[in-house]
Design a protein around this motif. Structure first.
Motif, short mmCIF file in Angstrom:
data_model
loop_
_atom_site.label_atom_id
_atom_site.label_comp_id
_atom_site.label_asym_id
_atom_site.label_seq_id
_atom_site.Cartn_x
_atom_site.Cartn_y
_atom_site.Cartn_z
N ILE A 1 -9.25 -6.12 8.79
CA ILE A 1 -8.09 -5.31 8.39
C ILE A 1 -7.77 -5.45 6.91
O ILE A 1 -7.57 -4.46 6.20
N TYR A 2 -7.71 -6.70 6.41
CA TYR A 2 -7.32 -6.87 5.01
C TYR A 2 -8.36 -6.25 4.07
O TYR A 2 -8.00 -5.63 3.06
N ALA A 3 -9.62 -6.38 4.41
CA ALA A 3 -10.67 -5.84 3.55
C ALA A 3 -10.79 -4.32 3.63
O ALA A 3 -11.32 -3.69 2.71
N ARG A 4 -10.27 -3.73 4.69
CA ARG A 4 -10.40 -2.28 4.87
C ARG A 4 -9.10 -1.51 4.64
O ARG A 4 -9.13 -0.31 4.40
N LYS A 5 -7.95 -2.18 4.73
CA LYS A 5 -6.69 -1.45 4.77
C LYS A 5 -5.75 -1.76 3.59
O LYS A 5 -4.56 -1.47 3.67
N THR A 6 -6.27 -2.33 2.53
CA THR A 6 -5.41 -2.64 1.38
C THR A 6 -5.63 -1.70 0.20
O THR A 6 -4.97 -1.84 -0.83
N GLY A 7 -6.56 -0.76 0.32
CA GLY A 7 -6.71 0.29 -0.68
C GLY A 7 -7.73 0.03 -1.78
O GLY A 7 -8.00 0.92 -2.59
N THR B 1 0.84 -1.20 0.00
CA THR B 1 0.00 0.00 0.00
C THR B 1 0.87 1.25 0.00
O THR B 1 2.11 1.17 0.08
N ASN B 2 0.21 2.40 -0.02
CA ASN B 2 0.93 3.67 0.12
C ASN B 2 0.47 4.43 1.37
O ASN B 2 0.69 5.63 1.49
N PHE B 3 -0.19 3.70 2.30
CA PHE B 3 -0.72 4.42 3.46
C PHE B 3 -0.81 3.58 4.73
O PHE B 3 -1.06 4.12 5.81
N PHE B 4 -0.59 2.27 4.65
CA PHE B 4 -0.80 1.43 5.82
C PHE B 4 0.13 0.23 5.80
O PHE B 4 0.44 -0.32 4.74
N GLY B 5 0.56 -0.19 7.01
CA GLY B 5 1.28 -1.44 7.14
C GLY B 5 2.70 -1.31 7.65
O GLY B 5 3.16 -0.24 8.08
N ASN B 6 3.42 -2.42 7.60
CA ASN B 6 4.81 -2.49 8.03
C ASN B 6 5.72 -1.75 7.06
O ASN B 6 5.31 -1.44 5.93
N PRO B 7 6.97 -1.51 7.46
CA PRO B 7 7.96 -1.00 6.49
C PRO B 7 8.08 -1.94 5.30
O PRO B 7 7.80 -3.14 5.40
N CYS B 8 8.52 -1.43 4.19
CA CYS B 8 8.45 -2.16 2.92
C CYS B 8 9.22 -3.48 2.93
O CYS B 8 8.79 -4.46 2.32
N ASP B 9 10.34 -3.54 3.63
CA ASP B 9 11.17 -4.74 3.58
C ASP B 9 10.81 -5.79 4.63
O ASP B 9 11.41 -6.86 4.68
N VAL B 10 9.81 -5.51 5.45
CA VAL B 10 9.43 -6.41 6.55
C VAL B 10 8.60 -7.57 6.04
O VAL B 10 7.89 -7.46 5.04
N GLU B 11 8.69 -8.69 6.76
CA GLU B 11 7.91 -9.87 6.39
C GLU B 11 7.28 -10.46 7.66
O GLU B 11 7.77 -11.43 8.24
N GLN B 12 6.19 -9.81 8.11
CA GLN B 12 5.50 -10.26 9.31
C GLN B 12 4.06 -9.76 9.28
O GLN B 12 3.70 -8.90 8.49
N SER B 13 3.23 -10.33 10.16
CA SER B 13 1.81 -9.98 10.21
C SER B 13 1.64 -8.47 10.37
O SER B 13 2.42 -7.83 11.09
#
Length: 346
Positions: free
Chosen positions: A282-288, A178-190
């Motif tokens: 979260i997935y349905a609301r925060k993926t854009g 995304t361009n507005f939500f989530g972990n840093p780009c290189d992270v691989e975790q929930s």
């Protein structure tokens, strides 16, 4: 998403899945619902503008659905997924995530052609001209970037016109971007949603449909975010028997509430550990996707998988835990997705 830490679990359970899946699946339940949600509505959507996308196990599933129902679909987005029938009913799960050089795409294309003759998937000629988006992060340690490139190689057996959009240049881990939500780009975790300053949902939908309005800033969502009953789309109204949740999500844009709206339709398939049981909404609301949908009259359907004893991470069936026909129109999960699409078209 699919976690490499669980590969030993997958390898241990694979030999028993085909024999005991019907018995064990019915015992895997992680939640109880006190009320039955309402049925998915009818919106008279445009049957010529139906597409789907998925991340990780959802990406493998998106390819399966696209191939099996290519007559009804005109585009697909694949984020960290592999080619059709890659796992070959359990034999190549690890290869299809970690060892792209061992994936025999020519063989998979031939299997696809042979399967057409059984009537359990649509004619591959229907894929000609379809719009295909492919993404593999450079830092993805779960589904190697080379696996996604094998999807491109696979589709080129059936799609000869230049309808591909690929992105293999981002320093991203295993995640929906995304361009507005989530972990840093290189992270691989929930929750396996990363903010890489890239609006992936828009990139997918704009490539598939073209000339869409891009969200800038916060987009008011005047439409309806709803839950619906998934059980009516599964045999015996028993979704957990097939590792599907009894609840699904959908976003109906404000312009699409009328049955004469003729809106487009897009199905979004989450990855492992991203369904409602793990992340709620979260997935349905925060993926854009919803913001793009609101601006461009696209109904979004978010089917939900739930964990079971043979599917502890709540993954879509891309290797055969629901049976040998998992990648055809005979498979319960595949059929359920198609029925959801048909409902909003009606």
């Amino acid at each position: 998403m699919m976690k490499t830490a669980n590969m030993e679990t997958i390898k241990l359970t694979l030999p028993v899945i085909l024999v005991f899946s019907a018995f064990t699946l019915c015992q895997g339940t992680y939640s109880k619902e006190s009320e039955i949600p309402p049925p998915l509505g009818k919106y008279g959507a445009d049957s010529s503008n139906v597409s789907l996308s998925g991340f990780s196990s959802g990406a493998f599933m998106a390819v399966q659905v696209h191939v099996a129902y290519s007559k009804s679909l005109m585009g697909v987005g694949v984020i960290a997924g592999g080619p059709y029938y890659c796992a070959q009913a359990n034999s190549s799960v690890i290869t299809c995530m970690q060892e792209p050089r061992k994936i025999n795409v020519k063989y998979l294309a031939e299997v696809t052609r042979r399967t057409v003759s059984t009537g359990t998937i649509d004619d591959t000629a229907n894929m000609e001209g379809d719009r295909i988006y492919l993404f593999g992060g450079i830092l993805d340690a779960t589904v190697k970037q080379g696996v996604v490139q094998k999807v491109e190689e696979y589709y080129r057996y059936f799609v000869t016109t230049p309808t591909f959009m690929t992105n293999y240049s981002m320093m991203a881990g295993h995640a929906m971007i995304t361009n507005f939500f989530g972990n840093p780009c290189d992270v691989e975790q929930s929750p396996y949603i990363n903010n890489c300053n890239y609006h992936q949902a828009f990139a997918i939908l704009n490539h598939i449909y073209g000339d869409l309005k891009k969200p800038t800033g916060e987009v008011p969502l005047y439409g309806i975010f709803l839950t619906f009953d998934q059980s009516e789309f599964l045999p015996g109204r028993n979704p957990k028997l097939y590792s599907m949740d009894n609840i699904g999500y959908a976003y109906i844009p404000s312009a699409c509430r009328s049955t004469s709206s003729n809106c487009k339709v897009h199905v979004v398939l989450h990855g492992c550990t991203q369904g409602r049981i793990f992340l709620k909404e979260i997935y349905a609301r925060k993926t854009g996707y919803n913001e793009v949908a609101e601006l461009n009259d696209i109904i979004i359907i978010y089917p939900q998988i739930t964990p079971t004893l043979v599917n502890i991470n709540g993954c879509w069936d891309w290797w055969g835990y629901t049976g040998l026909a998992y990648a055809t129109n005979l498979a319960p999960q595949m059929s359920a997705i198609k029925q959801m699409i048909d409902r909003v078209l009606s």
